[in-house]
Design a protein around this motif. Structure first.
Motif, PDB file in Angstrom:
ATOM      1  N   GLU A 197      -3.116  31.199  29.439  1.00  0.00           N
ATOM      2  CA  GLU A 197      -3.660  31.613  30.742  1.00  0.00           C
ATOM      3  C   GLU A 197      -2.603  31.552  31.838  1.00  0.00           C
ATOM      4  O   GLU A 197      -2.687  32.260  32.853  1.00  0.00           O
ATOM      5  N   PHE A 200      -1.209  34.695  33.149  1.00  0.00           N
ATOM      6  CA  PHE A 200      -2.065  35.461  34.059  1.00  0.00           C
ATOM      7  C   PHE A 200      -2.253  34.747  35.396  1.00  0.00           C
ATOM      8  O   PHE A 200      -2.442  35.397  36.413  1.00  0.00           O
ATOM      9  N   HIS A 201      -2.201  33.401  35.366  1.00  0.00           N
ATOM     10  CA  HIS A 201      -2.369  32.613  36.592  1.00  0.00           C
ATOM     11  C   HIS A 201      -1.381  31.448  36.615  1.00  0.00           C
ATOM     12  O   HIS A 201      -1.758  30.299  36.366  1.00  0.00           O
ATOM     13  N   SER A 203      -0.227  29.933  39.003  1.00  0.00           N
ATOM     14  CA  SER A 203      -0.580  28.963  40.060  1.00  0.00           C
ATOM     15  C   SER A 203      -1.464  27.836  39.522  1.00  0.00           C
ATOM     16  O   SER A 203      -1.578  26.786  40.162  1.00  0.00           O
ATOM     17  N   ASP A 204      -2.082  28.030  38.339  1.00  0.00           N
ATOM     18  CA  ASP A 204      -2.908  26.973  37.742  1.00  0.00           C
ATOM     19  C   ASP A 204      -2.113  25.692  37.519  1.00  0.00           C
ATOM     20  O   ASP A 204      -2.673  24.597  37.527  1.00  0.00           O
ATOM     21  N   GLY A 211       0.690  36.457  38.683  1.00  0.00           N
ATOM     22  CA  GLY A 211       0.504  36.607  37.253  1.00  0.00           C
ATOM     23  C   GLY A 211       0.952  38.000  36.829  1.00  0.00           C
ATOM     24  O   GLY A 211       1.265  38.852  37.664  1.00  0.00           O
ATOM     25  N   GLU A 214      -1.040  41.130  38.443  1.00  0.00           N
ATOM     26  CA  GLU A 214      -0.702  41.367  39.858  1.00  0.00           C
ATOM     27  C   GLU A 214       0.715  41.910  39.999  1.00  0.00           C
ATOM     28  O   GLU A 214       0.975  42.788  40.830  1.00  0.00           O
ATOM     29  N   ASP A 254      -7.875  43.186  33.277  1.00  0.00           N
ATOM     30  CA  ASP A 254      -7.455  42.710  34.602  1.00  0.00           C
ATOM     31  C   ASP A 254      -6.855  43.833  35.441  1.00  0.00           C
ATOM     32  O   ASP A 254      -7.097  43.928  36.644  1.00  0.00           O
TER      33      ASP A 254
END
Length: 314
Positions: A197, A200-201, A203-204, A211, A214, A254
């Motif tokens: 993940e 894709f993110h 920032s997690d 990600g 984007e 996405d």
């Protein structure tokens, strides 16, 4: 064993986008002065992938190469095999970061594996997948016993009787009590999808970057408006991280939610995304124009680094 005579050999060697001039010059010196290759072509791996794509799809004008590898993920738009520098993006997330994060999670929750990079990298490749519905999978991963369909047991190698780790078949898993055998087991649940993940993110885990979806949209939006539909329809995935089960489907979903609703989105995952650029290099070496693209040793000895800067559009 096969020996190569460098003086009679032409080499195609890849380098990162926007490579430092000092590194390029050092590479020229190694290729021509130390090894004395007959000729050389210095090129980006994404350009080889684009060449492969356009060779297989001659009717297409544009493509967007997404190369998610060991250290970084690069996104690069190409038009008629020429890269569009203003649209190139890099995300500092790759397979190495994912493996290191999985090591930290397992070391915190179960077993100290911080020194077992190779083993945990294999665990990641064997059991991780990209979730299509992250929060739904997270709920399943919290269930107990057989209701937890995400949970898998991974048998670690002992390098005597078990040379390579493997995932236990679901029907052989023990949900209550311990295994009778002396196997060392890792029990994995939400780690399986929480680690990929990060692609894709980011920032997690505190990495303040976009990600992959984007970054793709950002890259395409930097292109001329009339070209954007072509890029959305010709997205090519390369690199080892694209092999996670569900990666292509999640990325396409996405992108569909982020892109203009009237534009079709198509994401291609080649049969072998790791070797896709190598195969492009092989095709390029048989191109009738190949001899015009390379720098020969004689060219280099006569003109130095200047001729390489002029010929290699890096």
């Amino acid at each position: 064993m096969y020996f190569v005579e460098f003086a009679d050999t032409s080499i195609v060697i890849t380098e990162p986008y926007f490579n430092f001039t000092s590194i390029q010059e050092s590479m020229n010196e190694i290729l021509f002065e130390e090894y004395q290759f007959q000729s050389a072509l210095r090129i980006n791996a994404g350009s080889l992938s684009a060449h492969h794509y356009f060779h297989m799809n001659p009717s297409q004008l544009c493509c967007l190469v997404v190369d998610s590898g060991f250290s970084f993920t690069h996104i690069a738009p190409y038009c008629r095999s020429r890269k569009m520098n203003e649209g190139i993006s890099r995300i500092n997330v790759g397979g190495k970061l994912l493996t290191n994060h999985l090591k930290e999670i397992i070391s915190y929750r179960q077993l100290h594996v911080m020194d077992e990079t190779h083993v945990i990298n294999q665990v990641k490749e064997d059991v991780c997948y990209v979730s299509q519905e992250f929060y739904k999978d997270m709920e399943i991963a919290q269930l107990k016993g057989e209701e937890n369909t995400v949970m898998r047991d991974y048998v670690l190698p002992d390098f005597s009787s078990i040379k390579k780790g493997f995932c236990k078949p679901r029907e052989e898993m023990v949900f209550t009590g311990k295994y009778k055998t002396g196997e060392q087991i890792l029990r994995l649940a939400n780690e399986r999808f929480a680690v990929p993940e990060m692609l894709f993110h980011p920032s997690d885990i505190g990495i303040q970057e976009m990600g992959i979806p984007e970054a793709i949209v950002h890259s395409i939006q930097s292109m001329p408006e009339e070209m954007q539909p072509h890029f959305y329809q010709n997205i090519v995935l390369t690199g080892g991280n694209t092999l996670f089960p569900g990666f292509r489907e999640r990325l396409e979903a996405d992108l569909r939610s982020l892109s203009p609703s009237h534009l079709p989105v198509s994401v291609l995952l080649p049969t072998n995304p790791i070797c896709y650029s190598w195969e492009g290099g092989k095709l390029l070496s048989h191109n009738p124009d190949y001899d015009e693209m390379v720098v020969t040793r004689e060219d280099y000895e006569e003109n130095g680094h200047f001729i390489c800067e002029e010929k290699f559009d890096i």
